[in-house]
Design a protein around this motif. Sequence first.
Motif, PDB file in Angstrom:
ATOM      1  N   UNK A   1       0.826  -1.222   0.000  1.00  0.00           N
ATOM      2  CA  UNK A   1       0.000   0.000   0.000  1.00  0.00           C
ATOM      3  C   UNK A   1       0.855   1.265   0.000  1.00  0.00           C
ATOM      4  N   UNK A   2       2.168   1.109   0.305  1.00  0.00           N
ATOM      5  CA  UNK A   2       3.067   2.272   0.357  1.00  0.00           C
ATOM      6  C   UNK A   2       3.461   2.676  -1.065  1.00  0.00           C
ATOM      7  N   UNK A   3       3.038   3.848  -1.447  1.00  0.00           N
ATOM      8  CA  UNK A   3       3.239   4.315  -2.832  1.00  0.00           C
ATOM      9  C   UNK A   3       1.880   4.579  -3.463  1.00  0.00           C
ATOM     10  N   UNK A   4       1.092   3.514  -3.679  1.00  0.00           N
ATOM     11  CA  UNK A   4      -0.241   3.736  -4.251  1.00  0.00           C
ATOM     12  C   UNK A   4      -1.091   4.710  -3.418  1.00  0.00           C
ATOM     13  N   UNK A   5      -0.937   4.635  -2.105  1.00  0.00           N
ATOM     14  CA  UNK A   5      -1.718   5.547  -1.251  1.00  0.00           C
ATOM     15  C   UNK A   5      -1.259   6.996  -1.442  1.00  0.00           C
ATOM     16  N   UNK A   6       0.053   7.203  -1.641  1.00  0.00           N
ATOM     17  CA  UNK A   6       0.544   8.567  -1.915  1.00  0.00           C
ATOM     18  C   UNK A   6      -0.067   9.102  -3.206  1.00  0.00           C
ATOM     19  N   UNK A   7      -0.145   8.244  -4.216  1.00  0.00           N
ATOM     20  CA  UNK A   7      -0.726   8.665  -5.498  1.00  0.00           C
ATOM     21  C   UNK A   7      -2.190   9.044  -5.296  1.00  0.00           C
ATOM     22  N   UNK A   8      -2.905   8.246  -4.521  1.00  0.00           N
ATOM     23  CA  UNK A   8      -4.312   8.528  -4.223  1.00  0.00           C
ATOM     24  C   UNK A   8      -4.462   9.901  -3.536  1.00  0.00           C
ATOM     25  N   UNK A   9      -3.603  10.136  -2.546  1.00  0.00           N
ATOM     26  CA  UNK A   9      -3.654  11.415  -1.817  1.00  0.00           C
ATOM     27  C   UNK A   9      -3.376  12.574  -2.776  1.00  0.00           C
ATOM     28  N   UNK A  10      -2.344  12.423  -3.608  1.00  0.00           N
ATOM     29  CA  UNK A  10      -1.985  13.505  -4.525  1.00  0.00           C
ATOM     30  C   UNK A  10      -3.116  13.787  -5.518  1.00  0.00           C
ATOM     31  N   UNK A  11      -3.779  12.722  -5.980  1.00  0.00           N
ATOM     32  CA  UNK A  11      -4.920  12.931  -6.892  1.00  0.00           C
ATOM     33  C   UNK A  11      -6.025  13.707  -6.182  1.00  0.00           C
ATOM     34  N   UNK A  12      -6.279  13.368  -4.913  1.00  0.00           N
ATOM     35  CA  UNK A  12      -7.275  14.120  -4.127  1.00  0.00           C
ATOM     36  C   UNK A  12      -6.881  15.586  -4.002  1.00  0.00           C
ATOM     37  N   UNK A  13      -5.583  15.841  -4.010  1.00  0.00           N
ATOM     38  CA  UNK A  13      -5.077  17.214  -3.905  1.00  0.00           C
ATOM     39  C   UNK A  13      -5.042  17.914  -5.263  1.00  0.00           C
TER      40      UNK A  13
ATOM     41  N   UNK B   1       7.669   7.714 -10.213  1.00  0.00           N
ATOM     42  CA  UNK B   1       8.832   7.741  -9.315  1.00  0.00           C
ATOM     43  C   UNK B   1       8.420   7.345  -7.903  1.00  0.00           C
ATOM     44  N   UNK B   2       7.296   7.871  -7.439  1.00  0.00           N
ATOM     45  CA  UNK B   2       6.836   7.557  -6.079  1.00  0.00           C
ATOM     46  C   UNK B   2       6.520   6.065  -5.962  1.00  0.00           C
ATOM     47  N   UNK B   3       5.853   5.526  -6.961  1.00  0.00           N
ATOM     48  CA  UNK B   3       5.514   4.095  -6.908  1.00  0.00           C
ATOM     49  C   UNK B   3       6.771   3.230  -6.952  1.00  0.00           C
ATOM     50  N   UNK B   4       7.698   3.573  -7.835  1.00  0.00           N
ATOM     51  CA  UNK B   4       8.877   2.721  -8.051  1.00  0.00           C
ATOM     52  C   UNK B   4       9.863   2.739  -6.888  1.00  0.00           C
ATOM     53  N   UNK B   5       9.712   3.685  -5.962  1.00  0.00           N
ATOM     54  CA  UNK B   5      10.657   3.696  -4.831  1.00  0.00           C
ATOM     55  C   UNK B   5      10.332   2.573  -3.845  1.00  0.00           C
ATOM     56  N   UNK B   6       9.160   1.951  -4.012  1.00  0.00           N
ATOM     57  CA  UNK B   6       8.800   0.812  -3.150  1.00  0.00           C
ATOM     58  C   UNK B   6       8.444  -0.397  -4.031  1.00  0.00           C
ATOM     59  N   UNK B   7       9.450  -1.091  -4.566  1.00  0.00           N
ATOM     60  CA  UNK B   7       9.216  -2.165  -5.541  1.00  0.00           C
ATOM     61  C   UNK B   7       8.172  -3.212  -5.135  1.00  0.00           C
ATOM     62  N   UNK B   8       7.993  -3.533  -3.841  1.00  0.00           N
ATOM     63  CA  UNK B   8       6.987  -4.546  -3.515  1.00  0.00           C
ATOM     64  C   UNK B   8       5.569  -4.224  -4.004  1.00  0.00           C
ATOM     65  N   UNK B   9       5.285  -2.923  -4.298  1.00  0.00           N
ATOM     66  CA  UNK B   9       3.932  -2.622  -4.793  1.00  0.00           C
ATOM     67  C   UNK B   9       3.744  -3.005  -6.262  1.00  0.00           C
TER      68      UNK B   9
END
Length: 188
Positions: A68-80, A90-98
């Motif tokens: 969930x680390x990464x995808x949740x940041x993208x969700x928050x940014x879209x809300x913003x 870049x945000x997603x790829x910094x946590x490869x397990x996602x």
Amino acid sequence: MTREEAYQILNKYMAGDTHYIQHSLAVEAIMKGLAKRLSPGDEEYWGIAGLLHDLDELHCDWRNDIRTHGPKSVEILKEEGVDDPVLFGAILAHNPPNGKKAKTKIEYALLAADPMSGFIKAVAQIYPDRKIASVKPKSVMKRFNESRFAANANRTYMEAIEYTGLRLEDLIDISLEEMGKIAGEIDL
Ligand SMILES: [Fe+2]
């Protein structure tokens, strides 16, 4: 998005968490330094990716599900109101397990800058004054090769900087220099 807007979003979602805000500032600084070498003119943009990479830290469910680390940041940014596929990548790829694998220079840079910021902080703690000013590039490399030192700092991710054409030594030099410039802000 301007750097000022990114900083406001960061403070909104990290709500006074000094540790994570300092970590975000350190990664921002390294990313700006890497952009100088890898994508001149994009220093502020790469910096924003560094600043926001852990935005969801207090909002995702990483303790139970690291994916969930990464995808949740993208969700928050879209809300913003942010819609920026390069930044999201870049945000997603910094946590490869996602599931998102790094492919571009900014993605590899962020993957490598994130653990390097913490690693350098750990090396600084060895010195009596605990200051980054005391840390030499050679000392960072020596500790890098001691697998038990800061064992949870991911060496493989730091070495991924080589996919950008820079060497690990360059990443260390750039990180020391750029984190050193903001030492006061990041308590180093
Ligand atoms: Fe991070």
